[in-house]
Structures are given as C-alpha cells and as structure tokens.
Design an enzyme around this catalytic site. Structure first.
Site, PDB file in Angstrom:
ATOM      1  N   SER A   1       0.787  -1.213  -0.169  1.00 24.27           N
ATOM      2  CA  SER A   1       0.071  -0.046   0.075  1.00 24.27           C
ATOM      3  C   SER A   1       0.845   1.363   0.072  1.00 24.27           C
ATOM      4  CB  SER A   1      -0.986   0.056   1.314  1.00 24.27           C
ATOM      5  OG  SER A   1      -2.117   0.993   1.199  1.00 24.27           O
TER       6      SER A   1
ATOM      7  N   ASP B   1      -9.667  -5.201  -4.327  1.00 21.71           N
ATOM      8  CA  ASP B   1      -9.305  -4.336  -3.746  1.00 21.71           C
ATOM      9  C   ASP B   1     -10.099  -3.064  -3.915  1.00 21.71           C
ATOM     10  OD1 ASP B   1      -7.779  -2.159  -2.380  1.00 21.71           O
ATOM     11  OD2 ASP B   1      -5.705  -2.990  -2.917  1.00 21.71           O
TER      12      ASP B   1
ATOM     13  N   HIS C   1      -7.461  -5.682  -0.136  1.00 20.47           N
ATOM     14  CA  HIS C   1      -6.248  -4.889  -0.065  1.00 20.47           C
ATOM     15  C   HIS C   1      -5.122  -5.534   0.954  1.00 20.47           C
ATOM     16  CE1 HIS C   1      -4.431  -1.079  -0.210  1.00 20.47           C
ATOM     17  NE2 HIS C   1      -4.084  -1.099   0.943  1.00 20.47           N
TER      18      HIS C   1
END
Length: 260
Positions: free
Chosen positions: A98, A213, A241
């Site tokens: 991320s 995601d 995610h």
C-alpha cells in the site's frame, strides 16, 4: 530481535529483525496506518524456510518515534535508506504494501535502488493514492474520531471474512500510530502522485494485487505494470487490499518463488 535505528537527530525507527542469520533478506514496509506486525503471517513462516525478515515501522507509526514533521515520500524513503545503510544490507528483496509500496518506489528511484535486488509491490498506492473525496472523509475522521476511521478502514480492507477479534487486533495496530502522522499521510496520498517514479524503477519488480481491492483498485496495478519496465503482475483473485493475509499461503509461495 527488535532494536532502534537513528535516522535523523532525535528520530529513531523501530526494526524487527527475525532470523538475522538467514540466507536471504526480505525487508517489509507496512501500509498506512499500520506497522510491521501486519506481516505476522509472513514472519511465522518465512524464517523457518531460511529467510531473514526485517520489518521497519515508519516514523509516526507502530513502535517508531512520532515526530510532528517528516511525512513526505522523500523523507520517508530517506528514513528507510538510513536503516538499510546502518544494517549494511546488500542484495535484499524490498516488499512494500500500500503506502509502503509508494515509499519503496520512492526509495528505489531516489536512492538508485541502493542494496535492492528485487522489488515486490503489494496493493501499492501508485500511480495515485487517495482521491480528494476519500481523503476528505478520512481526514475528518482521523482528526475527530480516529477509532471510527480505523473501523471503516478495517471494513473495506479485506475481501475475505474476518472475525471480530481479528478486526479488533487490526484496528489496534492502526491506533498505535500518532493522530498527526495518520492525518499527514492521508494528505500525502492525496497530494503527491507516484507516476513519475515508475519509469525510473530499474530493478526486477513483482506486482501483487487483489482484484477486489477497494482501497487501491486493481486498475492501478495494471497502470503500474505498464509503467514499470519489465515488471511482472500477479493478480490475487480472492483478495482485497490484504493479499498477505487473505491468501497468505499463496502469497508466501509466490514471494519465495520470486526470490528463489
């Protein structure tokens, strides 16, 4: 083994170093607003396979110092460089999840890939981060009701079912961060795109991205794959995610196969 590394006067980062004698080294950069503990299911398995696993908490998060300043991609990448240099790491695999993926990209582009043999981007926040609307909502909650913000993050993070105790543990990781660093990184993800870094990535790069995601949608992985020369893209069909948790066995297998 846990210890601290000074990255600038008055600022130390926490480093978790599992199996220091391992044959190959993997450095993990967590996502916003978590810490190295999100990779628990890698640290449980990979050291037994002979890997040295190093988790770094960015400034403002986890067990690292939490100064009021320094929340730019350049400074966060420089922090990582300071840790890598202090530990004298060479030919390691850098795994960024991320926002940690965005920091990893800036590290490689800004520091000419210092020490990095391979790059692994997991649901990385690139080429762009948060939209204006998403950032506005998160900022309001971060500055006024951060526990509510974290519950919302937990509810959108995973595609697979998570138990209530797991969700509470996850929220607790995010609450270890400072409120000011949490908000500062939301602004960073809103204001600083990473597209210009991508063509400058010259190390072998693996992109892992959950097709479900909701935080960094899968089309961003397709864009990264196009912009990063000679990159590989592996979609995870049962993940949101958090592929490192949702499909942990496959994630660990793909990572080990890539590293060799």
């Amino acid at each position: 083994m846990g210890y601290e590394v000074t990255v600038e006067p008055g600022v130390k980062l926490y480093v978790e170093d599992v199996n220091p004698g391992g044959k190959k080294t993997i450095v993990f950069l967590h996502g916003w607003p978590l810490c190295h503990k999100q990779f628990e299911y890698q640290f449980n398995v990979l050291p037994a396979m002979g890997y040295r696993c190093i988790g770094i908490d960015w400034r403002g998060f986890g067990q690292s110092d939490k100064p009021y300043h320094g929340y730019t991609f350049d400074r966060l990448a420089d922090d990582i460089h300071a840790v890598i240099a202090a530990l004298q790491l060479e030919s390691f695999t850098l795994v960024g999840h991320s926002t940690g993926g965005a920091i990893a990209l800036r590290y490689v582009s800004r520091h000419n890939g210092y020490g990095v043999a391979r790059l692994v981007l997991v649901d990385a926040a690139a080429p762009t981060g948060f939209t204006q609307d998403t950032a506005h909502q998160l900022l309001q909650e971060a500055l006024n009701d951060r526990p509510k913000m974290m519950r919302g993050v937990a509810e959108t993070f995973f595609f697979q079912f998570v138990t209530v105790p797991f969700s509470e543990w996850f929220i607790g990781l995010g609450m270890q961060a400072a409120s000011w660093s949490t908000a500062a990184v939301i602004r960073l993800l809103r204001d600083e795109p990473m597209a210009s870094d991508l063509p400058r990535i010259h190390v072998p790069t693996l992109i892992i991205h959950g097709i479900h995601d909701k935080i960094i949608p899968y089309p961003q992985a397709l864009a990264m794959h196009q912009l990063i020369p000679h990159s590989q893209l592996v979609p995870f069909h049962y993940s949101g995610h958090g592929a490192f948790w949702e499909e942990r066995d496959r994630f660990n297998q793909v990572l080990c196969q890539y590293i060799g």
